[in-house]
Design an enzyme around this catalytic site. Structure first.
Site, PDB file in Angstrom:
ATOM      1  N   GLY A   1     -17.811 -68.322 -76.734  1.00 60.18           N
ATOM      2  CA  GLY A   1     -19.051 -68.875 -77.282  1.00 60.18           C
ATOM      3  C   GLY A   1     -18.731 -69.929 -78.323  1.00 60.18           C
ATOM      4  O   GLY A   1     -17.667 -69.883 -78.947  1.00 60.18           O
TER       5      GLY A   1
ATOM      6  N   GLN B   1     -20.257 -75.754 -85.319  1.00 62.69           N
ATOM      7  CA  GLN B   1     -18.796 -75.599 -85.337  1.00 62.69           C
ATOM      8  C   GLN B   1     -18.063 -76.882 -84.933  1.00 62.69           C
ATOM      9  O   GLN B   1     -16.871 -77.011 -85.184  1.00 62.69           O
ATOM     10  CB  GLN B   1     -18.364 -74.463 -84.396  1.00 62.69           C
TER      11      GLN B   1
ATOM     12  N   CYS C   1     -13.986 -65.470 -84.097  1.00 60.75           N
ATOM     13  CA  CYS C   1     -14.741 -66.717 -84.159  1.00 60.75           C
ATOM     14  C   CYS C   1     -13.748 -67.865 -84.123  1.00 60.75           C
ATOM     15  O   CYS C   1     -12.726 -67.817 -84.808  1.00 60.75           O
ATOM     16  CB  CYS C   1     -15.555 -66.750 -85.453  1.00 60.75           C
ATOM     17  N   LEU C   2     -14.067 -68.889 -83.329  1.00 65.96           N
ATOM     18  CA  LEU C   2     -13.147 -70.034 -83.233  1.00 65.96           C
ATOM     19  C   LEU C   2     -13.029 -70.769 -84.567  1.00 65.96           C
ATOM     20  O   LEU C   2     -12.063 -71.500 -84.780  1.00 65.96           O
ATOM     21  CB  LEU C   2     -13.607 -70.987 -82.123  1.00 65.96           C
TER      22      LEU C   2
ATOM     23  N   HIS D   1     -24.099 -63.635 -82.214  1.00 64.09           N
ATOM     24  CA  HIS D   1     -23.094 -64.268 -83.079  1.00 64.09           C
ATOM     25  C   HIS D   1     -23.301 -65.788 -83.101  1.00 64.09           C
ATOM     26  O   HIS D   1     -23.286 -66.411 -84.172  1.00 64.09           O
ATOM     27  CB  HIS D   1     -21.699 -63.890 -82.544  1.00 64.09           C
ATOM     28  N   GLU D   2     -23.524 -66.376 -81.923  1.00 64.01           N
ATOM     29  CA  GLU D   2     -23.686 -67.835 -81.856  1.00 64.01           C
ATOM     30  C   GLU D   2     -24.982 -68.294 -82.509  1.00 64.01           C
ATOM     31  O   GLU D   2     -25.004 -69.307 -83.206  1.00 64.01           O
ATOM     32  CB  GLU D   2     -23.623 -68.323 -80.398  1.00 64.01           C
TER      33      GLU D   2
ATOM     34  N   HIS E   1     -24.733 -68.657 -86.157  1.00 65.07           N
ATOM     35  CA  HIS E   1     -24.127 -69.924 -86.603  1.00 65.07           C
ATOM     36  C   HIS E   1     -25.195 -70.977 -86.877  1.00 65.07           C
ATOM     37  O   HIS E   1     -25.040 -71.807 -87.769  1.00 65.07           O
ATOM     38  CB  HIS E   1     -23.188 -70.482 -85.521  1.00 65.07           C
TER      39      HIS E   1
HETATM   40 NI    NI Z   1     -18.279 -67.962 -84.218  1.00 71.08          NI
END
Ligand code: NI
Length: 174
Positions: free
Chosen positions: A45, A50, A94-95, A136-137, A140
């Protein structure tokens, strides 16, 4: 085209992203770029903030069975319209917070409504990893990270680690 992923801490990850009023080719390209960036990472995701774009767009693909066809989904203006009382706990990553994995408890199932890249409204029920990932996304888009669910001390420790990681990466580049 792959885009650089912003690493926490960064003020752009704490901002409220703006709704998309109208779809444009630029936004469709952004969604394609985000999917490419997510798959390359690799991740399941990615949210627009991000990659430094403060718009309400997330991409996900939580297919994890070996050999199963991918299912890339780009969601513009995603909204959770219902959440289950039942909860589930997943070890999240998380990236934007590389190499950190911590348990987070969230509603086990959610109903999500969004606009697809063709401009059509979609609605679907998600559970399991899909439910966790989409929540989660969407967090963000509201400037919220999964470490915000952890105890303050743990969160501070992780943030210090990320500051160090960013310093090391900047030094490698120099
Ligand atoms: Ni994340």
């Amino acid at each position: 085209m792959k885009r650089p992923i912003i690493i926490h801490p960064d003020p752009r990850l704490k901002k409220l992203a703006a709704p998309v009023p109208d779809l444009s080719d630029d936004l469709r390209v952004l969604a394609e770029d985000m999917l490419e960036t997510m798959y390359a990472a690799p991740g399941i995701g990615l949210a627009a903030p991000q990659v430094g774009e403060l718009v309400r767009l997330v991409v996900v693909d939580c297919v994890k069975e070996d050999g199963a066809p991918p299912r890339p989904i780009a969601m513009f203006n995603p909204e959770i319209t219902a959440s289950s009382d039942e909860v589930s706990t997943y070890e999240e990553g998380c990236l934007s917070i590389p190499e950190i994995y911590e348990d987070v408890t969230r509603p086990a199932a959610v109903t999500v409504r969004w606009i697809d890249p063709d401009g059509n409204e979609q609605q679907e029920d998600f559970d399991g990893l899909w439910s966790t990932c989409i929540q989660h996304e969407i967090d963000h888009l509201d400037g919220k990270l999964f470490i915000d669910y952890l105890k303050p001390l743990k969160r501070q420790l992780i943030t210090r680690k990320m500051v160090k990681l960013k310093r090391e990466r900047a030094r490698e580049k120099a």
